[in-house]
Structure formats: C-alpha cells, structure tokens
Design a protein around this motif. Structure first.
Motif, PDB file in Angstrom:
ATOM      1  N   THR A  48       3.226  -1.978 -12.444  1.00 27.76           N
ATOM      2  CA  THR A  48       2.835  -2.517 -13.709  1.00 27.76           C
ATOM      3  C   THR A  48       3.587  -3.766 -14.229  1.00 27.76           C
ATOM      4  N   TYR A  49       4.880  -3.849 -13.791  1.00 30.84           N
ATOM      5  CA  TYR A  49       5.541  -4.952 -14.414  1.00 30.84           C
ATOM      6  C   TYR A  49       6.487  -5.339 -12.947  1.00 30.84           C
ATOM      7  N   LEU A  50       7.065  -6.480 -13.166  1.00 36.13           N
ATOM      8  CA  LEU A  50       7.947  -6.922 -12.420  1.00 36.13           C
ATOM      9  C   LEU A  50       9.475  -6.941 -12.729  1.00 36.13           C
ATOM     10  N   SER A  51      10.414  -6.435 -12.069  1.00 32.24           N
ATOM     11  CA  SER A  51      12.085  -6.502 -12.625  1.00 32.24           C
ATOM     12  C   SER A  51      12.362  -7.862 -12.734  1.00 32.24           C
ATOM     13  N   GLU A  52      13.383  -8.239 -13.440  1.00 30.51           N
ATOM     14  CA  GLU A  52      14.111  -9.287 -13.446  1.00 30.51           C
ATOM     15  C   GLU A  52      14.945  -9.690 -12.243  1.00 30.51           C
ATOM     16  N   ALA A  53      15.322  -8.537 -11.521  1.00 24.38           N
ATOM     17  CA  ALA A  53      15.605  -8.370 -10.270  1.00 24.38           C
ATOM     18  C   ALA A  53      15.392  -9.476  -9.282  1.00 24.38           C
ATOM     19  N   LEU A  54      13.987  -9.526  -9.387  1.00 25.68           N
ATOM     20  CA  LEU A  54      13.356 -10.351  -8.168  1.00 25.68           C
ATOM     21  C   LEU A  54      13.958 -11.827  -8.384  1.00 25.68           C
ATOM     22  N   GLY A  89       0.889  -1.107   0.103  1.00 23.07           N
ATOM     23  CA  GLY A  89      -0.068  -0.137   0.139  1.00 23.07           C
ATOM     24  C   GLY A  89       0.707   1.260  -0.017  1.00 23.07           C
ATOM     25  N   LEU A  90       2.037   1.315  -0.733  1.00 26.36           N
ATOM     26  CA  LEU A  90       2.845   2.481  -0.585  1.00 26.36           C
ATOM     27  C   LEU A  90       2.709   3.257  -1.908  1.00 26.36           C
ATOM     28  N   ASN A  91       1.972   3.003  -2.586  1.00 23.63           N
ATOM     29  CA  ASN A  91       1.596   3.660  -4.159  1.00 23.63           C
ATOM     30  C   ASN A  91       2.806   3.716  -5.133  1.00 23.63           C
ATOM     31  N   LEU A  92       3.599   2.135  -4.937  1.00 24.71           N
ATOM     32  CA  LEU A  92       4.797   1.981  -5.735  1.00 24.71           C
ATOM     33  C   LEU A  92       4.416   1.934  -7.137  1.00 24.71           C
ATOM     34  N   LYS A  93       5.087   2.489  -8.170  1.00 29.63           N
ATOM     35  CA  LYS A  93       4.738   2.338  -9.418  1.00 29.63           C
ATOM     36  C   LYS A  93       5.776   1.081 -10.083  1.00 29.63           C
ATOM     37  N   GLU A  94       6.879   1.001  -9.462  1.00 30.96           N
ATOM     38  CA  GLU A  94       7.811  -0.207  -9.841  1.00 30.96           C
ATOM     39  C   GLU A  94       8.850  -0.488  -8.348  1.00 30.96           C
ATOM     40  N   PRO A 136      15.362  -1.122  -7.687  1.00 32.33           N
ATOM     41  CA  PRO A 136      16.374  -2.038  -8.045  1.00 32.33           C
ATOM     42  C   PRO A 136      17.270  -2.484  -6.701  1.00 32.33           C
ATOM     43  N   GLU A 137      17.290  -1.785  -5.746  1.00 33.42           N
ATOM     44  CA  GLU A 137      17.879  -1.969  -4.601  1.00 33.42           C
ATOM     45  C   GLU A 137      17.270  -3.224  -3.757  1.00 33.42           C
ATOM     46  N   ILE A 138      16.158  -3.534  -4.294  1.00 32.17           N
ATOM     47  CA  ILE A 138      15.682  -5.031  -3.701  1.00 32.17           C
ATOM     48  C   ILE A 138      16.718  -6.181  -3.600  1.00 32.17           C
ATOM     49  N   VAL A 139      17.553  -6.019  -4.603  1.00 33.93           N
ATOM     50  CA  VAL A 139      18.523  -7.138  -4.764  1.00 33.93           C
ATOM     51  C   VAL A 139      19.455  -7.303  -3.529  1.00 33.93           C
ATOM     52  N   LYS A 140      19.708  -6.244  -2.854  1.00 32.58           N
ATOM     53  CA  LYS A 140      20.434  -6.367  -1.595  1.00 32.58           C
ATOM     54  C   LYS A 140      19.629  -7.006  -0.348  1.00 32.58           C
ATOM     55  N   CYS A 141      18.401  -7.494  -0.489  1.00 33.10           N
ATOM     56  CA  CYS A 141      17.738  -8.293   0.495  1.00 33.10           C
ATOM     57  C   CYS A 141      17.661  -9.783   0.217  1.00 33.10           C
ATOM     58  N   THR A 142      19.126 -10.434   0.188  1.00 35.32           N
ATOM     59  CA  THR A 142      19.111 -12.024  -0.010  1.00 35.32           C
ATOM     60  C   THR A 142      18.527 -12.779   0.928  1.00 35.32           C
ATOM     61  N   HIS A 143      18.215 -12.302   2.086  1.00 31.72           N
ATOM     62  CA  HIS A 143      17.394 -13.183   3.181  1.00 31.72           C
ATOM     63  C   HIS A 143      16.142 -13.229   3.147  1.00 31.72           C
ATOM     64  N   LEU A 144      15.603 -12.214   2.242  1.00 33.59           N
ATOM     65  CA  LEU A 144      13.975 -12.257   2.162  1.00 33.59           C
ATOM     66  C   LEU A 144      13.421 -13.719   2.094  1.00 33.59           C
ATOM     67  N   SER A 170       2.731  -8.117 -17.167  1.00 33.60           N
ATOM     68  CA  SER A 170       3.633  -9.131 -17.490  1.00 33.60           C
ATOM     69  C   SER A 170       4.672  -9.338 -16.437  1.00 33.60           C
ATOM     70  N   ILE A 171       4.983 -10.721 -16.555  1.00 30.64           N
ATOM     71  CA  ILE A 171       5.760 -11.243 -15.563  1.00 30.64           C
ATOM     72  C   ILE A 171       7.194 -11.999 -16.392  1.00 30.64           C
ATOM     73  N   PRO A 172       8.536 -11.478 -16.115  1.00 31.23           N
ATOM     74  CA  PRO A 172       9.606 -12.093 -16.719  1.00 31.23           C
ATOM     75  C   PRO A 172       9.805 -13.522 -16.309  1.00 31.23           C
TER      76      PRO A 172
END
Length: 78
Positions: free
Chosen positions: A52-58, A25-30, A33-41, A76-78
């Motif tokens: 609207t789209y998911l980064s391949e970084a996931l 609920g944070l109104n994120l549009k994307e 890319p910093e999410i890749v730092k969260c390797t323990h998630l 779309s989902i990569p």
C-alpha cells in the motif's frame, strides 16, 4: 511466503550482489527494510503484491533503474 523467507531472499541477493530481485506475487503488504542491503540492484520486481505504500528506503538503492509495481494497492509514493 513468510516474512522470514522474503528477508532470506533479500539477504541472499545482497550477499551475492545480485542486480535483479524478483519478489513478485508473494502477497507482501510492505517491503521489508532489509531491502537497503541490496545496493547492487538495478531491477526490483514487486508486481502482484498487496503493498500500500513505498518506504523511503527505496531511495537508498542508487543503482535502481527498474522498479515494477503494477497490481499493488499503492496509495502514495514518497
């Protein structure tokens, strides 16, 4: 919530090696890319945003078991 605040949450989760991160609920549009730092998630909650789209970084989050996406605008989902 501003992008800087979201990145701050992501950085904190990475530093503390959190296994769950709630960006609901944070109104994120994307997803920043910093999410890749969260390797323990193991769980990432992105519900109720405007994504609207998911980064391949996931794909780099190899421990991720739960990804919650409903109530977004994903086309779309990569």
């Amino acid at each position: 919530m501003t992008r800087n605040e979201v990145v701050w949450r992501i950085d904190r989760a990475a530093e503390e090696k959190l296994t769950e991160l709630n960006l609901r609920g944070l109104n994120l549009k994307e997803l920043p890319p910093e999410i890749v730092k969260c390797t323990h998630l193991t769980r990432l909650d992105l519900r109720q945003n405007q994504i609207t789209y998911l980064s391949e970084a996931l794909g780099q989050l190899s421990s991720l078991e739960g990804l919650y996406l409903w109530c977004n605008k994903i086309t779309s989902i990569p």
